[in-house]
Enzyme design. Structure first.
Site, PDB file in Angstrom:
ATOM      1  N   GLU A 112      13.044  73.284 -23.483  1.00  0.00           N
ATOM      2  CA  GLU A 112      13.123  73.613 -22.043  1.00  0.00           C
ATOM      3  C   GLU A 112      12.816  75.079 -21.727  1.00  0.00           C
ATOM      4  O   GLU A 112      13.506  75.696 -20.918  1.00  0.00           O
ATOM      5  CB  GLU A 112      14.529  73.263 -21.514  1.00  0.00           C
ATOM      6  CG  GLU A 112      14.869  71.799 -21.659  1.00  0.00           C
ATOM      7  CD  GLU A 112      16.320  71.482 -21.279  1.00  0.00           C
ATOM      8  OE1 GLU A 112      16.527  70.444 -20.634  1.00  0.00           O
ATOM      9  OE2 GLU A 112      17.229  72.233 -21.636  1.00  0.00           O
TER      10      GLU A 112
HETATM   11  C1  TNX Z   1      19.134  68.870 -22.210  1.00  0.00           C
HETATM   12  S1  TNX Z   1      18.174  68.107 -24.785  1.00  0.00           S
HETATM   13  C2  TNX Z   1      19.247  69.991 -23.009  1.00  0.00           C
HETATM   14  C3  TNX Z   1      20.494  70.764 -22.970  1.00  0.00           C
HETATM   15  C4  TNX Z   1      21.476  70.228 -21.998  1.00  0.00           C
HETATM   16  C5  TNX Z   1      21.478  68.726 -22.049  1.00  0.00           C
HETATM   17  C6  TNX Z   1      22.515  68.094 -21.179  1.00  0.00           C
HETATM   18  C7  TNX Z   1      17.891  69.553 -24.891  1.00  0.00           C
HETATM   19  C8  TNX Z   1      17.149  69.926 -26.063  1.00  0.00           C
HETATM   20  N1  TNX Z   1      18.320  70.364 -23.941  1.00  0.00           N
HETATM   21  O1  TNX Z   1      20.198  72.114 -22.703  1.00  0.00           O
HETATM   22  O2  TNX Z   1      22.729  70.721 -22.321  1.00  0.00           O
HETATM   23  O3  TNX Z   1      20.209  68.270 -21.678  1.00  0.00           O
HETATM   24  O4  TNX Z   1      22.596  66.733 -21.400  1.00  0.00           O
END
Ligand code: TNX
Length: 523
Positions: free
Chosen positions: A338
């Site tokens: 992300e």
């Molecule tokens: C996605 S999955 C994220 C996290 C969040 C989560 C909450 C991923 C690699 N990153 O930063 O905490 O969703 O469900």
């Protein structure tokens, strides 16, 4: 007349056979090792119809001079203290005057596959747990703990008696990597809480605990060369309220505690995104050289390290160097997810460079599936959480995958619309849905050989206490543990559901605050 008596003789015989088989059937049911509700389901169980009885003089025999097995012997004895009346002595000498024992045997010729394979032989007077490696003996000990709780009987109000059915178990895992992740960044969890979680996951034979040690809301591991990371970046968490961090000594203690349970801790420092805690601690890590404010909310994707500044790589090299000195295991997880405010043309060389840094310290890089945009070394590991394209890109680079499909494995997803904890962006995950999937058929183009294992992440935006952890992880994680261990013989939800129902006794004994799903008939 003669014919009549022959006939009635035959009738009597049939009746006798019927009665006999009835008696042996009920005896068999009572003491049939193969009808026990073990999770993960072992590969091969053969039963014979007798019992091993524990008494106050039952002892644990470990080979003389083997410190590692002595530790496992002590661990077993300690765990059995939870079972009223069981206080077993440990010895490295045979005690000829005692009638029953549990022997731990390291046997290099043991033919069971893998480091964690074990053989459990239960005779009337002796239980033997053998394996080619100490890790296998530890896994066998967990099987014994499960058998005990399911077969213990209260013979009188004051005295509980413990016995287990005789027979043999041969067992080994399908996947070499069976893990869970705990996010200690969004909310911080103490060393004691993490140890409790380690204890619980070891019961179901997991072998990896991935710790998400940094994020926008907090930096949780002491880095001596960059002390403000924890001084400032460790001072808060989601919703405020203090935060916290592990000193290097505390972290080493955690690593040791896990390793005594044959669990590898994988540290994750998330970058280049999810870095606000670091950016708030050190102005120099920002491209505009201004420190950001600490963040206590739950948004994602707004922060980035300054990928064009050499100092950033000096920071990463110092920090990874210290992390590596605390990490006996092979992997360093660098996040990579992300990074919405890092341009792809900056992200790719950044990940390539971080991969070199991790390798230069002698470790293998692991990252979330977005890292497949970069040029990965074939030994690097990709953690799939949602993008099938990224998974394909991993395979086309010859890289192995850890499966953490959000719709099945995310322990922070709510069970249903009544759940008070958790999120639901990937859907609601009831206990049946968490269990009913197969690693090999999950993603088109990804086959058994591409998969190193599975991992269940518990993100902690809404998770604040150990009770919360237990409630979200259990019982879903138990199903994931079975998928990782027994994958190709996975017997289906209906059969699993019955076995799972029998585990409430053990979870209650250990005071686990688990979710009593209405889909399961809890014992
Ligand atoms: C996605 S999955 C994220 C996290 C969040 C989560 C909450 C991923 C690699 N990153 O930063 O905490 O969703 O469900």
């Amino acid at each position: 007349m003669k014919q009549k008596s022959v006939l009635s003789g035959i009738r009597l015989l049939i009746l006798q056979i019927l009665l006999l088989s009835l008696v042996s059937c009920s005896k068999k049911d009572l003491s049939d090792l193969s009808s026990n509700s073990l999770i993960p389901k072992p590969r091969l169980v053969t039963a014979d119809s007798n019992y091993f009885n524990f008494n106050t003089r039952t002892y644990i025999l470990v080979p003389e001079g083997n410190n590692e097995l002595m530790k496992t012997g002590k661990y077993l004895s300690h765990e059995l203290l939870f079972y009223p009346g069981l206080n077993l002595e440990i010895s490295s000498r045979k005690k000829y005057l005692r009638s029953s024992l549990i022997e731990l045997v390291l046997n290099e010729d043991e033919k069971i596959p893998g480091k964690e394979g074990y053989r459990l032989i239960i005779d009337k007077r002796k239980i033997t747990i053998s394996s080619a490696q100490a890790a296998g003996i530890f896994r066998g000990v967990q099987t014994l703990r499960q058998l005990l709780i399911q077969n213990g009987e209260n013979t009188s109000p004051e005295r509980e008696s413990w016995r287990i059915p005789t027979g043999n178990i041969q067992d080994y895992p399908e996947y070499e990597y069976r893990g869970t992740m705990l996010d200690v960044a969004r909310h911080f969890f103490s060393v004691e809480d993490v140890k409790s979680y380690i204890d619980l996951i070891s019961l179901y034979k997991l072998n990896v605990l991935h710790l998400h040690l940094s994020d926008d809301q907090g930096w949780r591991i002491e880095i001596k060369s960059w002390p403000k990371l924890t001084e400032i970046g460790g001072s808060t968490q989601v919703g405020g309220g203090g935060g916290g961090f592990y000193t290097q000594e505390e972290y080493k203690d955690l690593v040791k505690y896990a390793s005594e349970r044959y669990i590898t801790i994988i540290p994750e420092i998330d970058m280049p995104g999810h870095t606000n805690a670091a950016l708030a601690s050190y102005a120099v890590l920002n491209c505009n050289k201004k420190a950001t404010k600490l963040y206590e909310g739950t948004k994602v994707g707004f922060s980035t390290l300054c990928t064009s500044d050499e100092l950033t790589y000096k920071f990463i090299d110092d920090m990874i160097g210290e992390l590596v000195s605390l990490t006996p295991g092979p992997y360093i997880h660098i996040g990579g997810d992300e990074s919405h405010v890092t341009a792809l043309e900056d992200y790719i060389p950044f990940i390539n460079r971080v991969q070199e840094i991790v390798n230069s310290h002698g470790k293998i890089m692991m990252g979330w599936d977005e890292i497949t945009h970069a040029n990965l070394k074939s030994e690097s590991i990709v953690q799939y959480w949602g993008s099938a394209d990224n998974a394909k890109r991993a395979v086309s680079q010859g890289v192995k995958i850890i499966l953490s499909p959000a719709q099945k494995c995310y322990l922070d997803m709510q069970y249903d619309t009544n759940s008070s904890l958790g999120l639901h962006w990937a859907g609601y995950i009831e206990v049946d849905s968490a269990y009913a999937w197969h690693p090999e058929t999950l993603l088109p183009g990804i086959s058994r050989d591409d998969i190193l294992g599975i991992e269940s992440p518990l993100w902690s935006e809404t998770i604040k206490t150990l009770d919360d952890i237990e409630y979200m992880a259990f019982p879903r994680l138990i199903g994931h543990a079975e998928i990782g261990w027994s994958a190709d013989e996975s017997p289906g939800w209906e059969e699993y559901r019955l076995r799972l129902g029998k585990h409430s006794k053990l979870l209650d004994l250990l005071e686990v605050d688990f979710y009593r799903s209405p889909l399961v008939d809890w014992e």
